[in-house]
Design a protein around this motif. Structure first.
Motif, PDB file in Angstrom:
ATOM      1  N   ILE A 214      23.272   4.643  -6.976  1.00 47.96           N
ATOM      2  CA  ILE A 214      22.493   4.060  -5.880  1.00 47.96           C
ATOM      3  C   ILE A 214      23.472   3.674  -4.785  1.00 47.96           C
ATOM      4  O   ILE A 214      24.318   2.798  -4.972  1.00 47.96           O
ATOM      5  CB  ILE A 214      21.683   2.842  -6.349  1.00 47.96           C
ATOM      6  CG1 ILE A 214      20.729   3.255  -7.479  1.00 47.96           C
ATOM      7  CG2 ILE A 214      20.909   2.228  -5.179  1.00 47.96           C
ATOM      8  CD1 ILE A 214      19.982   2.088  -8.112  1.00 47.96           C
ATOM      9  N   ALA A 215      23.378   4.355  -3.648  1.00 47.94           N
ATOM     10  CA  ALA A 215      24.270   4.079  -2.526  1.00 47.94           C
ATOM     11  C   ALA A 215      23.688   2.964  -1.684  1.00 47.94           C
ATOM     12  O   ALA A 215      22.659   3.134  -1.025  1.00 47.94           O
ATOM     13  CB  ALA A 215      24.472   5.336  -1.688  1.00 47.94           C
ATOM     14  N   ALA A 216      24.357   1.810  -1.707  1.00 46.09           N
ATOM     15  CA  ALA A 216      23.971   0.662  -0.901  1.00 46.09           C
ATOM     16  C   ALA A 216      25.188   0.187  -0.115  1.00 46.09           C
ATOM     17  O   ALA A 216      25.360  -1.001   0.138  1.00 46.09           O
ATOM     18  CB  ALA A 216      23.434  -0.462  -1.796  1.00 46.09           C
ATOM     19  N   ASP A 217      26.044   1.162   0.261  1.00 48.57           N
ATOM     20  CA  ASP A 217      27.329   0.828   0.866  1.00 48.57           C
ATOM     21  C   ASP A 217      27.304   0.885   2.394  1.00 48.57           C
ATOM     22  O   ASP A 217      28.304   1.201   3.031  1.00 48.57           O
ATOM     23  CB  ASP A 217      28.443   1.722   0.307  1.00 48.57           C
ATOM     24  CG  ASP A 217      28.115   3.207   0.327  1.00 48.57           C
ATOM     25  OD1 ASP A 217      26.931   3.555   0.422  1.00 48.57           O
ATOM     26  OD2 ASP A 217      29.054   4.017   0.242  1.00 48.57           O
TER      27      ASP A 217
ATOM     28  N   SER B 229      28.119   4.697   5.021  1.00 51.07           N
ATOM     29  CA  SER B 229      28.167   4.965   3.581  1.00 51.07           C
ATOM     30  C   SER B 229      29.062   6.146   3.204  1.00 51.07           C
ATOM     31  O   SER B 229      28.820   7.290   3.588  1.00 51.07           O
ATOM     32  CB  SER B 229      26.747   5.230   3.075  1.00 51.07           C
ATOM     33  OG  SER B 229      26.757   5.707   1.760  1.00 51.07           O
ATOM     34  N   ALA B 230      30.090   5.849   2.419  1.00 50.73           N
ATOM     35  CA  ALA B 230      30.968   6.905   1.910  1.00 50.73           C
ATOM     36  C   ALA B 230      30.254   7.741   0.859  1.00 50.73           C
ATOM     37  O   ALA B 230      30.473   8.954   0.748  1.00 50.73           O
ATOM     38  CB  ALA B 230      32.232   6.291   1.318  1.00 50.73           C
TER      39      ALA B 230
ATOM     40  N   ALA C  67      27.819  12.883  -0.690  1.00 53.45           N
ATOM     41  CA  ALA C  67      26.681  13.623  -1.226  1.00 53.45           C
ATOM     42  C   ALA C  67      26.171  14.683  -0.262  1.00 53.45           C
ATOM     43  O   ALA C  67      25.277  15.471  -0.606  1.00 53.45           O
ATOM     44  CB  ALA C  67      25.548  12.657  -1.564  1.00 53.45           C
ATOM     45  N   GLY C  68      26.744  14.717   0.955  1.00 55.00           N
ATOM     46  CA  GLY C  68      26.366  15.741   1.925  1.00 55.00           C
ATOM     47  C   GLY C  68      25.037  15.501   2.612  1.00 55.00           C
ATOM     48  O   GLY C  68      24.421  16.440   3.123  1.00 55.00           O
TER      49      GLY C  68
ATOM     50  N   ALA D  24      20.497   3.980   4.094  1.00 53.61           N
ATOM     51  CA  ALA D  24      19.315   4.822   4.283  1.00 53.61           C
ATOM     52  C   ALA D  24      18.709   4.709   5.671  1.00 53.61           C
ATOM     53  O   ALA D  24      18.018   5.624   6.122  1.00 53.61           O
ATOM     54  CB  ALA D  24      18.257   4.449   3.246  1.00 53.61           C
ATOM     55  N   HIS D  25      18.942   3.600   6.370  1.00 55.28           N
ATOM     56  CA  HIS D  25      18.331   3.385   7.684  1.00 55.28           C
ATOM     57  C   HIS D  25      19.035   2.223   8.364  1.00 55.28           C
ATOM     58  O   HIS D  25      19.404   1.231   7.737  1.00 55.28           O
ATOM     59  CB  HIS D  25      16.837   3.076   7.550  1.00 55.28           C
ATOM     60  CG  HIS D  25      16.492   2.244   6.341  1.00 55.28           C
ATOM     61  ND1 HIS D  25      16.833   0.914   6.221  1.00 55.28           N
ATOM     62  CD2 HIS D  25      15.880   2.575   5.176  1.00 55.28           C
ATOM     63  CE1 HIS D  25      16.417   0.449   5.052  1.00 55.28           C
ATOM     64  NE2 HIS D  25      15.847   1.442   4.386  1.00 55.28           N
TER      65      HIS D  25
END
Length: 407
Positions: free
Chosen positions: A155-158, A162-163, A168-169, A284-285
């Motif tokens: 879960i990317a919350a960075d 976000s790296a 993940a492209g 994400a936004h």
């Protein structure tokens, strides 16, 4: 190589809340993030955000540290030819004690950090993640100390840069606004009575949000050149400027914190998911600080992801699960992004038809209680406005009929 069910990357407010939720659901979870810097800003947690915090067991602690938001007032302070009427949204109109709660980010972070230590299935690593790779079966995250962690789901919350998203492209569209947000906290001589007031000016919103102890947070959107000047203004002069911008509704103002500035920008992603990865929060936004959307939208990401994972506990990163999360979140994210962008740009434009349209829209909302209630319910919980609209229209019709009978 270590193995976890879920790896949450990013230790901001949304990331930490998500990690706690995953652990409470029974997933073996690791939270990977460097130590966070103290943050004196505040966040208005609206409606469903408090429901999610209750889900992870901290709603009561947050409410005790926060100030309820009972009334939200919009004032047209543009000085233009076509000015909208003042609109007041009262939580009591939709049978709520408050729309939500305003809390210091520092206090919320402390509550979340304490909650992480209580979760047996949650481990924290205070370092950055430097690499991500994934295939159909698993993801691998590499940490800055060289540790490699295998996980069923990352879960990317960075954050906005976000790296994990980049690795993940997942493509991202960024844009900037010709504005800077100035943020600080103030004391004032009159009680705020749990009322938040948003002045719409030619350069953007100037918003006062009530805080516990009779103080208020200020989010002041300004032209970048002027913002640079205000940052260097002496405190006593800055206090007078803020009081003038608030039209002295709370009397004399005293600064509690230093003025901070943040260039305004936005971002939207092509996809909220990838192979074995889901994006939440600012990964994400990205929103300007208008309408209390940022963290609230991030916590809705977390809540929906939890719901989706209830159906795939054996494999949290299954592609069908991630596609379901994508489908459930895309409408909310897209509509909120467009709405905040349109509201902000409507203040900046000098195009007369846009000014007239904005004025007419707010005027109708001020006069028509069913539409006002629709807007309030929708703001508190997306989708609730549509369900509550028939009832509001019936109540409005009965009142109109009663007034006609009296005449």
């Amino acid at each position: 190589m270590e193995k976890r069910d879920i790896a949450v990357i990013g230790g901001g407010l949304a990331g930490t809340a998500t990690a706690i939720a995953m652990a409470r659901m029974g997933f073996d979870t690791v939270l990977v993030a460097p130590a966070a810097r103290p943050d004196q800003r505040t966040t208005a947690l609206i409606g469903s955000s408090m429901t999610f915090l209750d889900r992870i067991g901290i709603e009561g602690e947050v409410a005790r540290k926060a100030e309820p938001l009972k009334v939200m007032r919009l004032i047209d302070d543009t000085g233009r030819l076509f000015r909208a009427p003042t609109v007041e949204f009262r939580a009591s109109e939709i049978d709520l004690p408050a729309f939500g709660y305003n809390v210091l980010n520092k206090d919320l972070a402390e509550i979340l950090d304490a909650a992480t230590s209580r979760e047996e299935r949650l481990e924290t690593r205070q370092m950055a993640a430097t690499a991500f790779e994934a295939d159909r079966d698993e993801a691998i995250v590499t940490l800055e100390d060289g540790t490699r962690i295998r996980a069923g789901l990352v879960i990317a919350a960075d954050g906005r840069n976000s790296a994990m998203r980049e690795a993940a492209g997942i493509k991202t569209r960024h844009w900037r606004y010709p504005q800077t947000a100035l943020v600080l906290n103030i004391d004032h001589e009159r009680a705020h009575d749990s009322v938040s007031t948003e002045f719409h000016t030619k350069t953007g919103p100037f918003t006062q949000v009530p805080m516990p102890g009779g103080s208020s947070a200020i989010v002041w959107v300004e032209e970048p050149d002027l913002a640079e000047i205000y940052v260097d203004v002496k405190p006593d002069r800055l206090e007078r400027i803020i009081e003038e911008k608030m039209h002295s509704i709370l009397g004399k103002v005293t600064l509690k914190t230093e003025l901070q500035s943040f260039p305004l920008s936005g971002a939207a992603v092509d996809s909220l998911t990838g192979e074995r990865i889901a994006l939440v929060g600012e990964a994400a936004h990205v929103f300007p600080p208008i309408g209390a959307q940022g963290l609230n939208l991030g916590l809705r990401d977390c809540a929906v992801l939890c719901d989706c994972l209830e159906e795939s506990r054996d494999d949290p990163g299954r592609r069908s699960t991630l596609l379901r999360f994508e489908a459930k979140r895309r409408g909310d994210v897209t509509s909120r992004t467009a709405g905040v962008d349109a509201l902000n740009r409507s203040l900046l434009t000098g195009f007369l038809p846009v000014q007239i349209g904005r004025t007419a829209g707010l005027g109708i909302m001020a006069a028509a209680s069913p539409l006002r209630r629709f807007a309030m319910r929708e703001g508190v919980s997306p989708g609730a406005g549509l369900f509550g609209l028939p009832k509001s229209l019936q109540e409005w019709s009965r009142r109109q009929q009663a007034l006609g009978d009296e005449v």
